[in-house]
Design a protein around this motif. Structure first.
Motif, PDB file in Angstrom:
ATOM      1  N   LEU A  97      41.646  42.969  39.136  1.00 53.09           N
ATOM      2  CA  LEU A  97      42.637  43.519  38.227  1.00 53.09           C
ATOM      3  C   LEU A  97      43.618  42.405  37.891  1.00 53.09           C
ATOM      4  N   PHE A  98      43.913  42.233  36.608  1.00 50.08           N
ATOM      5  CA  PHE A  98      44.729  41.110  36.158  1.00 50.08           C
ATOM      6  C   PHE A  98      46.104  41.546  35.661  1.00 50.08           C
ATOM      7  N   SER A  99      46.155  42.617  34.852  1.00 49.27           N
ATOM      8  CA  SER A  99      47.458  43.089  34.388  1.00 49.27           C
ATOM      9  C   SER A  99      47.494  44.612  34.395  1.00 49.27           C
ATOM     10  N   LEU A 100      48.673  45.123  34.732  1.00 52.39           N
ATOM     11  CA  LEU A 100      48.932  46.552  34.723  1.00 52.39           C
ATOM     12  C   LEU A 100      50.277  46.719  34.027  1.00 52.39           C
ATOM     13  N   LEU A 101      50.239  47.265  32.810  1.00 53.41           N
ATOM     14  CA  LEU A 101      51.431  47.355  31.989  1.00 53.41           C
ATOM     15  C   LEU A 101      51.697  48.808  31.603  1.00 53.41           C
ATOM     16  N   ASN A 102      52.886  49.275  31.938  1.00 46.93           N
ATOM     17  CA  ASN A 102      53.306  50.627  31.599  1.00 46.93           C
ATOM     18  C   ASN A 102      53.796  50.652  30.156  1.00 46.93           C
ATOM     19  N   VAL A 103      53.358  51.666  29.408  1.00 47.21           N
ATOM     20  CA  VAL A 103      53.768  51.820  28.010  1.00 47.21           C
ATOM     21  C   VAL A 103      54.294  53.254  27.858  1.00 47.21           C
ATOM     22  N   PRO A 104      55.500  53.498  28.382  1.00 48.14           N
ATOM     23  CA  PRO A 104      55.988  54.878  28.457  1.00 48.14           C
ATOM     24  C   PRO A 104      56.206  55.561  27.115  1.00 48.14           C
ATOM     25  N   HIS A 105      56.509  54.825  26.061  1.00 47.79           N
ATOM     26  CA  HIS A 105      56.776  55.476  24.774  1.00 47.79           C
ATOM     27  C   HIS A 105      55.534  56.077  24.138  1.00 47.79           C
ATOM     28  N   VAL A 106      54.341  55.701  24.608  1.00 45.47           N
ATOM     29  CA  VAL A 106      53.109  56.336  24.127  1.00 45.47           C
ATOM     30  C   VAL A 106      52.350  57.005  25.276  1.00 45.47           C
ATOM     31  N   HIS A 107      53.028  57.156  26.421  1.00 47.95           N
ATOM     32  CA  HIS A 107      52.477  57.885  27.569  1.00 47.95           C
ATOM     33  C   HIS A 107      51.175  57.266  28.085  1.00 47.95           C
ATOM     34  N   GLN A 108      51.164  55.932  28.190  1.00 46.69           N
ATOM     35  CA  GLN A 108      49.953  55.235  28.625  1.00 46.69           C
ATOM     36  C   GLN A 108      50.268  54.192  29.693  1.00 46.69           C
ATOM     37  N   VAL A 109      49.227  53.842  30.438  1.00 43.75           N
ATOM     38  CA  VAL A 109      49.225  52.712  31.353  1.00 43.75           C
ATOM     39  C   VAL A 109      48.022  51.863  30.958  1.00 43.75           C
ATOM     40  N   HIS A 110      48.234  50.570  30.710  1.00 47.10           N
ATOM     41  CA  HIS A 110      47.152  49.673  30.294  1.00 47.10           C
ATOM     42  C   HIS A 110      46.786  48.767  31.463  1.00 47.10           C
ATOM     43  N   LEU A 111      45.493  48.749  31.802  1.00 42.93           N
ATOM     44  CA  LEU A 111      44.980  47.924  32.892  1.00 42.93           C
ATOM     45  C   LEU A 111      43.906  47.001  32.348  1.00 42.93           C
ATOM     46  N   PHE A 112      44.062  45.706  32.614  1.00 41.72           N
ATOM     47  CA  PHE A 112      43.059  44.730  32.180  1.00 41.72           C
ATOM     48  C   PHE A 112      42.529  43.984  33.403  1.00 41.72           C
ATOM     49  N   TYR A 113      41.208  43.878  33.462  1.00 39.10           N
ATOM     50  CA  TYR A 113      40.525  43.149  34.525  1.00 39.10           C
ATOM     51  C   TYR A 113      40.051  41.795  34.006  1.00 39.10           C
ATOM     52  N   MET A 114      40.078  40.798  34.859  1.00 41.01           N
ATOM     53  CA  MET A 114      39.395  39.549  34.547  1.00 41.01           C
ATOM     54  C   MET A 114      37.904  39.875  34.540  1.00 41.01           C
ATOM     55  N   ALA A 115      37.159  39.233  33.645  1.00 41.30           N
ATOM     56  CA  ALA A 115      35.722  39.480  33.573  1.00 41.30           C
ATOM     57  C   ALA A 115      35.005  38.223  33.115  1.00 41.30           C
ATOM     58  N   ARG A 116      33.854  38.004  33.696  1.00 45.86           N
ATOM     59  CA  ARG A 116      33.011  36.873  33.315  1.00 45.86           C
ATOM     60  C   ARG A 116      31.889  37.396  32.438  1.00 45.86           C
ATOM     61  N   LEU A 117      31.781  36.827  31.229  1.00 48.56           N
ATOM     62  CA  LEU A 117      30.664  37.185  30.355  1.00 48.56           C
ATOM     63  C   LEU A 117      29.366  36.740  31.015  1.00 48.56           C
ATOM     64  N   LEU A 118      28.367  37.612  31.029  1.00 48.56           N
ATOM     65  CA  LEU A 118      27.089  37.282  31.655  1.00 48.56           C
ATOM     66  C   LEU A 118      26.173  36.501  30.723  1.00 48.56           C
ATOM     67  N   ASP A 119      26.409  36.653  29.417  1.00 42.10           N
ATOM     68  CA  ASP A 119      25.631  35.919  28.417  1.00 42.10           C
ATOM     69  C   ASP A 119      26.397  35.975  27.099  1.00 42.10           C
ATOM     70  N   LEU A 120      25.865  35.334  26.089  1.00 43.78           N
ATOM     71  CA  LEU A 120      26.524  35.326  24.791  1.00 43.78           C
ATOM     72  C   LEU A 120      25.883  36.301  23.803  1.00 43.78           C
ATOM     73  N   ASP A 121      25.155  37.258  24.332  1.00 45.27           N
ATOM     74  CA  ASP A 121      24.550  38.300  23.512  1.00 45.27           C
ATOM     75  C   ASP A 121      25.627  39.346  23.227  1.00 45.27           C
ATOM     76  N   ILE A 122      26.484  39.059  22.239  1.00 50.50           N
ATOM     77  CA  ILE A 122      27.609  39.926  21.912  1.00 50.50           C
ATOM     78  C   ILE A 122      27.487  40.375  20.459  1.00 50.50           C
ATOM     79  N   GLU A 123      27.981  41.586  20.186  1.00 49.45           N
ATOM     80  CA  GLU A 123      27.971  42.093  18.820  1.00 49.45           C
ATOM     81  C   GLU A 123      29.005  43.198  18.696  1.00 49.45           C
TER      82      GLU A 123
END
Length: 181
Positions: free
Chosen positions: A99-125
């Motif tokens: 887990l990398f960031s945990l940011l509270n966004v109370p004015h829209v009733h949300q909590v945003h959580l971002f994880y570090m992630a390693r791309l396994l390949d470049l097959d993206i679309e």
């Protein structure tokens, strides 16, 4: 909320016994309907010195860039939701890390959580919710076209940590007036 999801009768706002906040309470069956913040989860997908961003194909913030993220579903862990959202929005398979960031966004009733992630390949679309996906080096990030304050803050944390050579967990609150949208 107007009607009870348990019995269908009307609800009203009141403070239930033993509570200190107004809640929607059914006058017929007594069910207290709690409303809680929603979790938005995603990843900071990395390949070498680049970060994967998605250009939004939906509102809010159509056409702006974001990290792959979305609402957590019932029955998922936050890491599972982050991986699923990354696959859905960017077609990207990732190894979810810490887990990398945990940011509270109370004015829209949300909590945003971002994880570090390693791309396994470049097959993206681009998925249905993305116009395009692209890998960016730090100097290429379209800072003026970032969709949400939590994404911009998470990216700033990421590049600062990368420059320092050590990644940590970042927490905080994002406040915006309701007039800013």
């Amino acid at each position: 909320m107007k009607f009870c999801s348990v019995c269908g009768h009307g609800v009203s706002l009141s403070i239930p016994p033993g509570d200190n906040r107004e809640r929607f309470v059914c006058g017929s069956c007594g069910t207290v309907h709690y409303q809680n913040p929603r979790n938005v989860v995603g990843t900071v997908p990395v390949w070498d010195d680049k970060v994967l961003l998605c250009r939004r194909a939906i509102e809010p913030r159509y056409g702006y860039w974001t990290l792959p993220a979305g609402f957590m579903e019932m029955g998922e862990t936050t890491a599972e939701a982050a991986s699923r959202e990354t696959l859905e929005e960017a077609g990207a398979r990732v190894e979810v890390q810490s887990l990398f960031s945990l940011l509270n966004v109370p004015h829209v009733h949300q909590v945003h959580l971002f994880y570090m992630a390693r791309l396994l390949d470049l097959d993206i679309e681009a998925g249905e919710e993305s116009l395009e996906v692209k890998l960016f080096e730090e100097h290429e990030i379209p800072w003026d076209e970032i969709a949400f304050p939590t994404v911009g803050q998470t990216l700033r944390f990421f590049f600062a940590d990368r420059a320092a050579g050590s990644y940590g967990l970042h927490t905080g609150d994002i406040f915006r007036s309701l007039r800013e949208g």
